[in-house]
Design a protein around this motif. Structure first.
Motif, PDB file in Angstrom:
ATOM      1  N   THR A 135      -7.422 -10.455  -4.431  1.00  0.00           N
ATOM      2  CA  THR A 135      -8.460 -10.898  -3.789  1.00  0.00           C
ATOM      3  C   THR A 135      -9.339  -9.927  -3.519  1.00  0.00           C
ATOM      4  OG1 THR A 135      -6.759 -11.964  -2.567  1.00  0.00           O
ATOM      5  CG2 THR A 135      -9.029 -12.193  -1.603  1.00  0.00           C
ATOM      6  N   TRP A 136     -10.772 -10.341  -3.918  1.00  0.00           N
ATOM      7  CA  TRP A 136     -12.103  -9.512  -3.935  1.00  0.00           C
ATOM      8  C   TRP A 136     -12.847 -10.359  -2.890  1.00  0.00           C
ATOM      9  CZ3 TRP A 136     -14.487  -5.405  -3.949  1.00  0.00           C
ATOM     10  CH2 TRP A 136     -15.806  -5.343  -3.960  1.00  0.00           C
ATOM     11  N   ASP A 137     -13.222  -9.476  -1.413  1.00  0.00           N
ATOM     12  CA  ASP A 137     -13.907 -10.001  -0.437  1.00  0.00           C
ATOM     13  C   ASP A 137     -15.447  -9.595  -0.560  1.00  0.00           C
ATOM     14  OD1 ASP A 137     -13.634  -7.365   0.509  1.00  0.00           O
ATOM     15  OD2 ASP A 137     -12.319  -8.316   2.250  1.00  0.00           O
ATOM     16  N   GLY A 138     -15.772  -8.894  -1.328  1.00  0.00           N
ATOM     17  CA  GLY A 138     -17.188  -8.229  -1.261  1.00  0.00           C
ATOM     18  C   GLY A 138     -16.866  -6.754  -1.044  1.00  0.00           C
ATOM     19  N   ASP A 139     -15.983  -6.433  -0.267  1.00  0.00           N
ATOM     20  CA  ASP A 139     -15.816  -5.138   0.333  1.00  0.00           C
ATOM     21  C   ASP A 139     -14.511  -4.385  -0.377  1.00  0.00           C
ATOM     22  OD1 ASP A 139     -15.944  -2.643   2.061  1.00  0.00           O
ATOM     23  OD2 ASP A 139     -14.381  -3.666   2.944  1.00  0.00           O
ATOM     24  N   CYS A 140     -13.529  -5.083  -0.442  1.00  0.00           N
ATOM     25  CA  CYS A 140     -12.277  -4.413  -0.637  1.00  0.00           C
ATOM     26  C   CYS A 140     -11.672  -5.408  -1.883  1.00  0.00           C
ATOM     27  CB  CYS A 140     -11.481  -4.442   0.436  1.00  0.00           C
ATOM     28  SG  CYS A 140      -9.753  -3.795   0.188  1.00  0.00           S
ATOM     29  N   LEU A 141     -10.908  -5.090  -2.897  1.00  0.00           N
ATOM     30  CA  LEU A 141      -9.987  -5.409  -3.598  1.00  0.00           C
ATOM     31  C   LEU A 141      -8.530  -5.348  -2.949  1.00  0.00           C
ATOM     32  CD1 LEU A 141      -9.648  -7.269  -6.444  1.00  0.00           C
ATOM     33  CD2 LEU A 141      -8.941  -4.989  -7.325  1.00  0.00           C
ATOM     34  N   HIS A 142      -8.057  -6.549  -2.578  1.00  0.00           N
ATOM     35  CA  HIS A 142      -6.739  -6.275  -2.128  1.00  0.00           C
ATOM     36  C   HIS A 142      -5.811  -6.714  -3.330  1.00  0.00           C
ATOM     37  CE1 HIS A 142      -8.453  -6.591   2.047  1.00  0.00           C
ATOM     38  NE2 HIS A 142      -9.267  -7.419   1.419  1.00  0.00           N
ATOM     39  N   VAL A 143      -4.963  -6.016  -3.367  1.00  0.00           N
ATOM     40  CA  VAL A 143      -3.763  -6.061  -4.514  1.00  0.00           C
ATOM     41  C   VAL A 143      -2.674  -6.144  -3.576  1.00  0.00           C
ATOM     42  CG1 VAL A 143      -2.659  -4.905  -6.327  1.00  0.00           C
ATOM     43  CG2 VAL A 143      -4.731  -4.568  -5.992  1.00  0.00           C
ATOM     44  N   SER A 144      -2.046  -7.439  -3.822  1.00  0.00           N
ATOM     45  CA  SER A 144      -0.726  -7.568  -2.985  1.00  0.00           C
ATOM     46  C   SER A 144       0.387  -8.242  -3.929  1.00  0.00           C
ATOM     47  CB  SER A 144      -1.048  -9.002  -1.811  1.00  0.00           C
ATOM     48  OG  SER A 144      -2.134  -8.607  -1.075  1.00  0.00           O
ATOM     49  N   VAL A 145       1.382  -7.596  -3.598  1.00  0.00           N
ATOM     50  CA  VAL A 145       2.880  -7.969  -4.436  1.00  0.00           C
ATOM     51  C   VAL A 145       3.740  -8.517  -3.438  1.00  0.00           C
ATOM     52  CG1 VAL A 145       4.565  -7.201  -5.932  1.00  0.00           C
ATOM     53  CG2 VAL A 145       1.955  -6.573  -6.285  1.00  0.00           C
ATOM     54  N   HIS A 146       4.533  -9.390  -3.657  1.00  0.00           N
ATOM     55  CA  HIS A 146       5.560  -9.934  -2.643  1.00  0.00           C
ATOM     56  C   HIS A 146       6.883 -10.018  -3.675  1.00  0.00           C
ATOM     57  CE1 HIS A 146       8.152 -13.156  -1.290  1.00  0.00           C
ATOM     58  NE2 HIS A 146       7.646 -12.696   0.035  1.00  0.00           N
ATOM     59  N   ASP A 147       7.929  -9.562  -3.067  1.00  0.00           N
ATOM     60  CA  ASP A 147       9.187  -9.701  -3.801  1.00  0.00           C
ATOM     61  C   ASP A 147      10.212 -10.267  -2.675  1.00  0.00           C
ATOM     62  OD1 ASP A 147      10.593  -7.551  -2.340  1.00  0.00           O
ATOM     63  OD2 ASP A 147       9.257  -6.150  -3.404  1.00  0.00           O
ATOM     64  N   ASP A 148      11.483 -10.531  -2.950  1.00  0.00           N
ATOM     65  CA  ASP A 148      12.459 -11.396  -2.213  1.00  0.00           C
ATOM     66  C   ASP A 148      13.348 -10.363  -1.449  1.00  0.00           C
ATOM     67  OD1 ASP A 148      11.647 -13.687  -3.365  1.00  0.00           O
ATOM     68  OD2 ASP A 148      12.983 -13.570  -4.970  1.00  0.00           O
ATOM     69  N   ASP A 149      13.172  -8.847  -1.560  1.00  0.00           N
ATOM     70  CA  ASP A 149      13.721  -8.052  -0.605  1.00  0.00           C
ATOM     71  C   ASP A 149      13.097  -7.676   0.383  1.00  0.00           C
ATOM     72  OD1 ASP A 149      15.504  -6.052   0.463  1.00  0.00           O
ATOM     73  OD2 ASP A 149      15.431  -4.963  -1.427  1.00  0.00           O
ATOM     74  N   SER A 150      13.614  -7.587   1.732  1.00  0.00           N
ATOM     75  CA  SER A 150      13.053  -7.361   3.003  1.00  0.00           C
ATOM     76  C   SER A 150      12.981  -5.673   3.081  1.00  0.00           C
ATOM     77  CB  SER A 150      13.370  -7.950   4.344  1.00  0.00           C
ATOM     78  OG  SER A 150      14.801  -7.909   4.349  1.00  0.00           O
ATOM     79  N   THR A 151      13.532  -5.034   2.416  1.00  0.00           N
ATOM     80  CA  THR A 151      13.595  -3.522   2.626  1.00  0.00           C
ATOM     81  C   THR A 151      12.349  -2.944   2.211  1.00  0.00           C
ATOM     82  OG1 THR A 151      15.954  -3.664   1.850  1.00  0.00           O
ATOM     83  CG2 THR A 151      14.597  -1.335   2.071  1.00  0.00           C
ATOM     84  N   LEU A 152      11.519  -2.192   3.196  1.00  0.00           N
ATOM     85  CA  LEU A 152      10.086  -1.863   3.025  1.00  0.00           C
ATOM     86  C   LEU A 152      10.558  -0.578   1.956  1.00  0.00           C
ATOM     87  CD1 LEU A 152       8.708  -2.009   6.402  1.00  0.00           C
ATOM     88  CD2 LEU A 152       8.522  -3.644   4.346  1.00  0.00           C
ATOM     89  N   PRO A 153       9.370  -0.164   1.307  1.00  0.00           N
ATOM     90  CA  PRO A 153       9.441   1.074   0.466  1.00  0.00           C
ATOM     91  C   PRO A 153       9.308   2.223   1.275  1.00  0.00           C
ATOM     92  CG  PRO A 153       7.634  -0.151   0.020  1.00  0.00           C
ATOM     93  CD  PRO A 153       8.301  -0.908   0.892  1.00  0.00           C
ATOM     94  N   ARG A 154       9.834   3.212   0.793  1.00  0.00           N
ATOM     95  CA  ARG A 154       9.439   4.618   1.712  1.00  0.00           C
ATOM     96  C   ARG A 154       9.000   5.736   0.647  1.00  0.00           C
ATOM     97  NH1 ARG A 154      13.868   7.645   0.798  1.00  0.00           N
ATOM     98  NH2 ARG A 154      15.927   6.356   0.204  1.00  0.00           N
ATOM     99  N   PRO A 155       8.249   6.409   1.039  1.00  0.00           N
ATOM    100  CA  PRO A 155       7.701   7.794   0.198  1.00  0.00           C
ATOM    101  C   PRO A 155       9.017   8.640   0.031  1.00  0.00           C
ATOM    102  CG  PRO A 155       6.204   7.360   2.133  1.00  0.00           C
ATOM    103  CD  PRO A 155       7.625   6.538   2.163  1.00  0.00           C
ATOM    104  N   ARG A 156       9.094   9.052  -1.221  1.00  0.00           N
ATOM    105  CA  ARG A 156      10.329   9.900  -1.596  1.00  0.00           C
ATOM    106  C   ARG A 156       9.756  11.185  -2.164  1.00  0.00           C
ATOM    107  NH1 ARG A 156      13.672   6.388  -5.531  1.00  0.00           N
ATOM    108  NH2 ARG A 156      14.148   8.317  -6.197  1.00  0.00           N
TER     109      ARG A 156
END
Length: 139
Positions: free
Chosen positions: A69-90
């Motif tokens: 989504t481009w709103d004129g200020d920010c290009l939002h890149v969103s990815v949805h998947d089926d697992d509710s486990t949030l990613p964490r930095p490693r």
């Protein structure tokens, strides 16, 4: 005040979706007014898409639903998947071949975040192209 926005959405299957996602993203970014002036930003967005789709496929074992989504200020890149486990930095060791995706997204995006949803999670990164900001200031 008028809000101008444009966006695209596509689902990418677990089998072979990452390469297709990069190609699809690069094609749609070409329609944005700043893309030709900022190939580094385009490359950063495409790499982020690759990392987020890979995470959805590998860690969630899920199809990935990508929205740009481009709103004129920010290009939002969103990815949805089926697992509710949030990613964490490693902190992978030098010889490890995985574990850097979240760190790459953090380094490339101007902002990023994640949230659990009813069925899975959404990870979103925001990119603010410098040339788009110059264009806005001339209005």
């Amino acid at each position: 005040m008028a809000v101008k926005a444009m966006g695209w959405a596509h689902s990418f299957p677990v089998s072979g979706g990452v390469r297709a996602g990069r190609h699809w993203t690069r094609g749609h970014l070409a329609a944005l007014p700043w893309a030709a002036e900022e190939p580094e930003t385009v490359d950063a967005v495409v790499l982020t898409v690759s990392e987020l789709l890979t995470n959805a496929h590998v860690h969630a074992n899920s199809d990935a639903h990508l929205v740009l989504t481009w709103d004129g200020d920010c290009l939002h890149v969103s990815v949805h998947d089926d697992d509710s486990t949030l990613p964490r930095p490693r902190d992978p060791g030098a010889g490890e071949v995985s574990g850097r995706g979240v760190g790459i997204v953090q380094a490339l995006a101007d902002e990023w975040g994640m949230k659990c949803q009813r069925h899975g999670k959404m990870v979103t990164a925001c990119f603010r192209p410098a040339s788009a900001q110059r264009d806005d200031s001339s209005d």
